[in-house]
Design a protein around this motif. Structure first.
Motif, PDB file in Angstrom:
ATOM      1  N   LEU A   1       0.805  -1.213   0.000  1.00  0.00           N
ATOM      2  CA  LEU A   1       0.000   0.000   0.000  1.00  0.00           C
ATOM      3  C   LEU A   1       0.844   1.271   0.000  1.00  0.00           C
ATOM      4  CD1 LEU A   1      -3.038   0.356  -0.117  1.00  0.00           C
ATOM      5  CD2 LEU A   1      -3.043   0.674   2.360  1.00  0.00           C
ATOM      6  N   GLY A   2       1.956   1.243   0.718  1.00  0.00           N
ATOM      7  CA  GLY A   2       2.812   2.427   0.770  1.00  0.00           C
ATOM      8  C   GLY A   2       3.344   2.828  -0.586  1.00  0.00           C
TER       9      GLY A   2
ATOM     10  N   ILE B   1      -7.347   0.983  -0.360  1.00  0.00           N
ATOM     11  CA  ILE B   1      -7.897   1.299   0.961  1.00  0.00           C
ATOM     12  C   ILE B   1      -9.327   0.780   1.087  1.00  0.00           C
ATOM     13  CG2 ILE B   1      -8.627   3.180   2.476  1.00  0.00           C
ATOM     14  CD1 ILE B   1      -5.679   2.788   2.538  1.00  0.00           C
TER      15      ILE B   1
ATOM     16  N   GLN C   1       0.750   4.917  -2.775  1.00  0.00           N
ATOM     17  CA  GLN C   1       0.290   6.233  -2.331  1.00  0.00           C
ATOM     18  C   GLN C   1       0.507   7.275  -3.426  1.00  0.00           C
ATOM     19  OE1 GLN C   1       1.761   7.155   1.518  1.00  0.00           O
ATOM     20  NE2 GLN C   1       0.126   8.617   1.960  1.00  0.00           N
ATOM     21  N   GLY C   2      -0.545   8.054  -3.667  1.00  0.00           N
ATOM     22  CA  GLY C   2      -0.479   9.070  -4.705  1.00  0.00           C
ATOM     23  C   GLY C   2      -0.998   8.605  -6.045  1.00  0.00           C
TER      24      GLY C   2
ATOM     25  N   PHE D   1      -4.436   3.725  -5.030  1.00  0.00           N
ATOM     26  CA  PHE D   1      -4.349   3.815  -3.568  1.00  0.00           C
ATOM     27  C   PHE D   1      -5.727   3.814  -2.902  1.00  0.00           C
ATOM     28  CE2 PHE D   1      -3.956   6.250   0.409  1.00  0.00           C
ATOM     29  CZ  PHE D   1      -3.060   5.430   1.087  1.00  0.00           C
TER      30      PHE D   1
ATOM     31  N   SER E   1     -10.604  10.772  -0.441  1.00  0.00           N
ATOM     32  CA  SER E   1      -9.696  10.831  -1.596  1.00  0.00           C
ATOM     33  C   SER E   1      -9.933  12.102  -2.406  1.00  0.00           C
ATOM     34  CB  SER E   1      -9.909   9.601  -2.480  1.00  0.00           C
ATOM     35  OG  SER E   1      -9.106   9.664  -3.619  1.00  0.00           O
TER      36      SER E   1
END
Length: 332
Positions: free
Chosen positions: A110-111, A123, A114-115, A119, A329
Motif C-alpha cells: 500500500l505504501g 484502501i 500512495q499518490g 491507492f 480521496s
C-alpha cells in the motif's frame, strides 16, 4: 473500560432475551475489540513483561493467525476438491485462503501505491475486507459458544432436519450424524425417567428423490432401534425455513406450549437457530459432528447465507465505507 462493560452487559441481556440473534455475535465481537483497546491503553502502565504479553496478544497473535489461517484454508480447499469434487461450493475455503494472502500483499504494497489512483481502491478493498472479516469472526466465535450451551430439562420433541438422500432413497453420512444425535437425546431423556419425546423427522421429497427425506429418516431411526410409535414425519418442506415452520405447526397441534430441541450439523446450528427464532420454534438447536475436512467450507457457506440474510444493513455499511474513501480521496 466503561464501554467494554456496557457492551458486555448488552451482550448478556441479548443472550438472556434470546440467544439465537445475530446481534449477540456482533456484540461479542465489539466487546472483545473494546477490551483489546482498553488493554492497549493500559499497556504502558504495566510491568515490562505484562506489557509485552499485551502487545503480543493484540498484534502478533492475530498477525501470525492470519498467515496460519490462509495456509490452512488453501490446504483444506485442496482436500475438499480431492474428496468432494471441483464444484464451486467445494472451492470456497481454498479461494478464501488465496484471498487472505492477496490482502496481505496489498497491505504490504500500500505504501508504494500512495499518490496513485490505485491507492484509494486498495484502501476501500482493505476496509471492506476488515468489515466482512470482523462479521465472520463474530459469527465463528458466537457459533462456537452457542454450540456449547447445554439443553436443560425435558423436551417434547426432537426435530431432526433433513439434508438430501443418496440415490434418492438412502440416508448419507451427514444426515446419519444428525439422526444419531437425535436418537441419543431421545434415549437419554427416557433413561433418566423423563417423558418420551417424539422424534420428528423433517424433510420433503426433492425432484431427484424416490421418497420424502422424512420417510427415509424415519426408517433409519426405526432400523437403529427407535420404536415406530416414537417417530413422526414432516414431509412437505424443501428448505430449512419450511422445515422449521412446518414442524412448528405439527408440534403446536400436538402440544400447546411444547419444548423441543432441533438437531442439525454443527456448522449449520447457529444459522438454523436464527431461522428457528423467526419461525416461532420454541427450542434450542444442537449440532451433530461433521467430518473435519468438510467443516470449513460448510461454515463459510453458512456465513455467506447469514451475511446475505442481513443484506440491507451489510450492503449499506459497505456502501458507506466506499463513499467515505471516495470523499476523503476527493478532498485529498
Amino acid at each position: 473500560m466503561i464501554m467494554t462493560l456496557l457492551l458486555f452487559a448488552l451482550l448478556c441481556l441479548g443472550v438472556r432475551k434470546d440467544r439465537r440473534r445475530f446481534r449477540n455475535a456482533v456484540l461479542l465481537g465489539l466487546t472483545l475489540l473494546s477490551l483489546s483497546g482498553w488493554l492497549l491503553g493500559k499497556a504502558s502502565h504495566l510491568p515490562p513483561g505484562a506489557a509485552i504479553a499485551v502487545y503480543l496478544l493484540v498484534f502478533l497473535v492475530p498477525a501470525v493467525g492470519v498467515v496460519v489461517l490462509g495456509g490452512f484454508l488453501i490446504a483444506n480447499g485442496i482436500t475438499m476438491a480431492r474428496k468432494e469434487g471441483l464444484r464451486p461450493a467445494n472451492l470456497l475455503s481454498g479461494l478464501l485462503g488465496v484471498a487472505v494472502f492477496g490482502l496481505l500483499v496489498l497491505l504490504v504494497s500500500l505504501g508504494h501505491l500512495q499518490g496513485s489512483p490505485a491507492f484509494p481502491v486498495g484502501i476501500a478493498v482493505l476496509l471492506l475486507s476488515a468489515y466482512v472479516s470482523f462479521l465472520f469472526l463474530c459469527f465463528l466465535a458466537y457459533a462456537f459458544l452457542y454450540g456449547r450451551i447445554a439443553v436443560r430439562g425435558d423436551v417434547d420433541y426432537v426435530v431432526v432436519l433433513g439434508s438430501g438422500l443418496i440415490g434418492g432413497e438412502r440416508v448419507p453420512p451427514l444426515l446419519a450424524s444428525r439422526l444419531r444425535k437425535g436418537l441419543e437425546i431421545h434415549d437419554a431423556q427416557i433413561a433418566r425417567g423423563g417423558p418420551v419425546p417424539v422424534l420428528l423427522t423433517s424433510g420433503g421429497q426433492g425432484p431427484d428423490e424416490k421418497l420424502p427425506e422424512a420417510e427415509a429418516m424415519g426408517r433409519w431411526l426405526v432400523d437403529q432401534g427407535a420404536p415406530a410409535g416414537h417417530v413422526q414425519e414432516e414431509n412437505r418442506s424443501r428448505t430449512t425455513d419450511e422445515n422449521l415452520r412446518f414442524s412448528h405447526e405439527i408440534m403446536t397441534a400436538g402440544k400447546s406450549g411444547y419444548r423441543c430441541v432441533v438437531v442439525t450439523n454443527n456448522f449449520h446450528a447457529f444459522r438454523a437457530a436464527m431461522t428457528a427464532r423467526q419461525a416461532g420454534v420454541e427450542g434450542q438447536v444442537l449440532g451433530s459432528p461433521t467430518a473435519k475436512y468438510f467443516w470449513p467450507s460448510a461454515t463459510l457457506r453458512e456465513f455467506v447465507a447469514v451475511f446475505w440474510e442481513h443484506k440491507a444493513v451489510n450492503l449499506s455499511v459497505c456502501a458507506a465505507l466506499i463513499a467515505l474513501v471516495a470523499f476523503v480521496s476527493a478532498r485529498g
